[in-house]
Design a protein around this motif. Structure first.
Motif, PDB file in Angstrom:
ATOM      1  N   UNK A 134       0.792  -1.214   0.000  1.00  0.00           N
ATOM      2  CA  UNK A 134       0.000   0.000   0.000  1.00  0.00           C
ATOM      3  C   UNK A 134       0.823   1.261   0.000  1.00  0.00           C
ATOM      4  N   UNK A 135       2.048   1.201  -0.542  1.00  0.00           N
ATOM      5  CA  UNK A 135       2.944   2.354  -0.493  1.00  0.00           C
ATOM      6  C   UNK A 135       2.405   3.536  -1.265  1.00  0.00           C
ATOM      7  N   UNK A 136       1.533   3.285  -2.236  1.00  0.00           N
ATOM      8  CA  UNK A 136       1.055   4.369  -3.079  1.00  0.00           C
ATOM      9  C   UNK A 136      -0.457   4.365  -3.121  1.00  0.00           C
ATOM     10  N   UNK A 137      -1.075   5.471  -2.735  1.00  0.00           N
ATOM     11  CA  UNK A 137      -2.511   5.595  -2.875  1.00  0.00           C
ATOM     12  C   UNK A 137      -2.811   5.820  -4.343  1.00  0.00           C
ATOM     13  N   UNK A 138      -3.961   5.368  -4.784  1.00  0.00           N
ATOM     14  CA  UNK A 138      -4.334   5.543  -6.177  1.00  0.00           C
ATOM     15  C   UNK A 138      -5.798   5.222  -6.351  1.00  0.00           C
ATOM     16  N   UNK A 139      -6.297   5.293  -7.588  1.00  0.00           N
ATOM     17  CA  UNK A 139      -7.726   5.057  -7.819  1.00  0.00           C
ATOM     18  C   UNK A 139      -8.170   3.647  -7.487  1.00  0.00           C
ATOM     19  N   UNK A 140      -7.240   2.692  -7.392  1.00  0.00           N
ATOM     20  CA  UNK A 140      -7.599   1.324  -7.044  1.00  0.00           C
ATOM     21  C   UNK A 140      -7.133   0.942  -5.643  1.00  0.00           C
ATOM     22  N   UNK A 141      -6.783   1.911  -4.822  1.00  0.00           N
ATOM     23  CA  UNK A 141      -6.403   1.634  -3.439  1.00  0.00           C
ATOM     24  C   UNK A 141      -7.555   0.915  -2.733  1.00  0.00           C
ATOM     25  N   UNK A 142      -7.232  -0.160  -2.041  1.00  0.00           N
ATOM     26  CA  UNK A 142      -8.241  -0.937  -1.350  1.00  0.00           C
ATOM     27  C   UNK A 142      -8.879  -2.014  -2.207  1.00  0.00           C
ATOM     28  N   UNK A 143      -8.561  -2.042  -3.497  1.00  0.00           N
ATOM     29  CA  UNK A 143      -9.115  -3.045  -4.403  1.00  0.00           C
ATOM     30  C   UNK A 143      -8.164  -4.230  -4.525  1.00  0.00           C
ATOM     31  N   UNK A 144      -8.727  -5.371  -4.867  1.00  0.00           N
ATOM     32  CA  UNK A 144      -7.956  -6.605  -5.004  1.00  0.00           C
ATOM     33  C   UNK A 144      -8.162  -7.167  -6.405  1.00  0.00           C
ATOM     34  N   UNK A 145      -7.072  -7.497  -7.063  1.00  0.00           N
ATOM     35  CA  UNK A 145      -7.129  -8.038  -8.418  1.00  0.00           C
ATOM     36  C   UNK A 145      -6.430  -9.383  -8.484  1.00  0.00           C
ATOM     37  N   UNK A 146      -6.946 -10.248  -9.342  1.00  0.00           N
ATOM     38  CA  UNK A 146      -6.270 -11.492  -9.696  1.00  0.00           C
ATOM     39  C   UNK A 146      -5.965 -11.427 -11.178  1.00  0.00           C
ATOM     40  N   UNK A 147      -4.685 -11.504 -11.530  1.00  0.00           N
ATOM     41  CA  UNK A 147      -4.285 -11.596 -12.932  1.00  0.00           C
ATOM     42  C   UNK A 147      -3.826 -13.028 -13.172  1.00  0.00           C
ATOM     43  N   UNK A 148      -4.683 -13.794 -13.803  1.00  0.00           N
ATOM     44  CA  UNK A 148      -4.387 -15.191 -14.108  1.00  0.00           C
ATOM     45  C   UNK A 148      -3.601 -15.237 -15.413  1.00  0.00           C
ATOM     46  N   UNK A 149      -2.359 -15.670 -15.321  1.00  0.00           N
ATOM     47  CA  UNK A 149      -1.472 -15.626 -16.474  1.00  0.00           C
ATOM     48  C   UNK A 149      -0.672 -14.345 -16.479  1.00  0.00           C
ATOM     49  N   UNK A 150      -0.004 -14.074 -15.357  1.00  0.00           N
ATOM     50  CA  UNK A 150       0.700 -12.794 -15.168  1.00  0.00           C
ATOM     51  C   UNK A 150       2.204 -12.921 -15.338  1.00  0.00           C
ATOM     52  N   UNK A 151       2.656 -14.000 -15.943  1.00  0.00           N
ATOM     53  CA  UNK A 151       4.087 -14.281 -15.969  1.00  0.00           C
ATOM     54  C   UNK A 151       4.877 -13.319 -16.835  1.00  0.00           C
ATOM     55  N   UNK A 152       4.311 -12.913 -17.949  1.00  0.00           N
ATOM     56  CA  UNK A 152       5.070 -12.101 -18.917  1.00  0.00           C
ATOM     57  C   UNK A 152       4.080 -11.327 -19.788  1.00  0.00           C
ATOM     58  N   UNK A 153       4.621 -10.530 -20.715  1.00  0.00           N
ATOM     59  CA  UNK A 153       3.818  -9.878 -21.742  1.00  0.00           C
ATOM     60  C   UNK A 153       2.693  -9.033 -21.195  1.00  0.00           C
ATOM     61  N   UNK A 154       1.523  -9.164 -21.818  1.00  0.00           N
ATOM     62  CA  UNK A 154       0.364  -8.363 -21.431  1.00  0.00           C
ATOM     63  C   UNK A 154      -0.051  -8.630 -19.990  1.00  0.00           C
ATOM     64  N   UNK A 155      -0.005  -9.902 -19.564  1.00  0.00           N
ATOM     65  CA  UNK A 155      -0.414 -10.230 -18.202  1.00  0.00           C
ATOM     66  C   UNK A 155       0.441  -9.536 -17.167  1.00  0.00           C
ATOM     67  N   UNK A 156       1.752  -9.577 -17.380  1.00  0.00           N
ATOM     68  CA  UNK A 156       2.657  -8.895 -16.448  1.00  0.00           C
ATOM     69  C   UNK A 156       2.374  -7.394 -16.427  1.00  0.00           C
ATOM     70  N   UNK A 157       2.215  -6.796 -17.590  1.00  0.00           N
ATOM     71  CA  UNK A 157       1.999  -5.345 -17.658  1.00  0.00           C
ATOM     72  C   UNK A 157       0.684  -4.948 -16.995  1.00  0.00           C
ATOM     73  N   UNK A 158      -0.364  -5.740 -17.184  1.00  0.00           N
ATOM     74  CA  UNK A 158      -1.640  -5.419 -16.539  1.00  0.00           C
ATOM     75  C   UNK A 158      -1.522  -5.522 -15.025  1.00  0.00           C
ATOM     76  N   UNK A 159      -0.832  -6.557 -14.555  1.00  0.00           N
ATOM     77  CA  UNK A 159      -0.613  -6.683 -13.109  1.00  0.00           C
ATOM     78  C   UNK A 159       0.112  -5.461 -12.561  1.00  0.00           C
TER      79      UNK A 159
END
Length: 315
Positions: A11-36
């Motif tokens: 939580x070092x940075x407040x932002x528009x998604x502070x307090x939200x939780x996301x699951x990026x399934x397939x976050x190893x590289x490429x688009x998945x990593x960037x979205x995470x």
């Protein structure tokens, strides 16, 4: 199941998604990593799942790991948590979702980005002449993984209104009307579009939103390596592959995902198939270099439409 948590200040940075939780399934590289990473930059807690860890590589055989992704999320200002998961195994996905519920008690964003089937494609081969085992494996990686993950994760996501599901694929609904030169690959990339459409209907009564999202001509780690260039020298490949001039970095789709997730009016996209370039025009974000590439409009006009145009007109 072995799990690994990124180090850093949560939580070092407040932002528009502070307090939200996301699951990026397939976050190893490429688009998945960037979205995470971009969801983390906006302040979210991001669970990064996938098969390649520092101890084990998936069949894709690349070196990028989910631990690296989680560390990048944390460095960007979010909280990154790496959880090794084979999304074809319902028991492993159950354990992943149960962990998110136990540790966070909520799930606000589900990004279904599992793929890893590029090495299985046989372009230009008639369906009856293709390797059926490879083709069916491709379908499992692209559609069964998404179905299992959504089936297990959606009960947690719908506890609160405003949940978001992003089905990541290659190409918009419109662009996928062009045959992809391999029947099962064609199905693999159209399936998530239809999945988003169906989930949009089922989530609506819970205040949830589902849409299909695609990058353009993505400068992923594998694509850069294929062309023998880096992110700094990628334009060197344009002489050999002219249409690569419209290419975008993974940051672009990362920013697209974060923009939709933070949009209080995200329901306007429910059931839609959209691209990073289309969302950039609406939300005003740019790629890492400050440009705003619109790959699919370029392909429609120039590649398929035969229009004489300067690629810079689409950036």
């Amino acid at each position: 199941m072995e799990t690994s948590r990124a180090t850093g200040t949560a939580g070092a940075q407040a932002g528009p998604l502070a307090g939200k939780v996301a699951l990026v399934a397939g976050a190893t590289r490429g688009a998945g990593r960037a979205m995470a990473v971009e969801l983390g930059r906006a302040g979210a807690v991001v669970y990064a799942s996938g098969r390649t860890t520092r101890e084990h590589r998936s069949e894709v055989g690349r070196s990028e790991t989910i631990e690296e992704t989680a560390e990048l999320v944390t460095a960007a200002g979010g909280t990154g948590i790496a959880v090794p998961t084979d999304h074809l195994d319902p028991a492993q996905v159950d354990a992943l979702v149960e962990r998110i519920d136990r540790e966070q008690g909520r799930l606000d964003v589900l990004v279904n980005d599992v793929w890893g089937g590029d090495h299985l494609i046989e372009f230009g081969t008639k369906f009856w002449e293709t390797d059926l085992d490879k083709g069916l494996r491709m379908l499992r990686l692209s559609m069964e993984t998404h179905a299992i993950t959504s089936h297990r994760a959606l009960p947690l996501l719908i506890r609160r209104p405003g949940g978001l599901v992003l089905e990541i694929t290659d190409g918009t609904e419109e662009s996928n009307r062009t045959y992809r030169e391999n029947l099962l690959f064609d199905l693999a990339k159209y399936g998530p579009i239809r999945m988003a459409f169906g989930l949009a209907h089922e989530l609506k009564e819970y205040g949830g939103t589902a849409l299909a999202l695609t990058p353009g001509y993505l400068r992923s780690e594998a694509m850069l390596e294929h062309y023998g260039v880096t992110e700094e020298t990628w334009r060197d490949a344009v002489a050999e592959v002219p249409h690569f001039a419209i290419a975008e970095s993974p940051v672009f789709i990362g920013r697209a995902a974060a923009a939709v997730a933070a949009d209080p009016d995200k329901a306007r996209w429910n059931g839609r198939s959209v691209s990073s370039g289309e969302l950039a025009r609406v939300y005003g974000f740019t790629d890492a270099d400050g440009s705003r590439p619109d790959c699919w409009r370029y392909f429609e006009d120039v590649v398929f439409g035969g229009k004489e145009a300067n690629v810079e007109d689409y950036r």
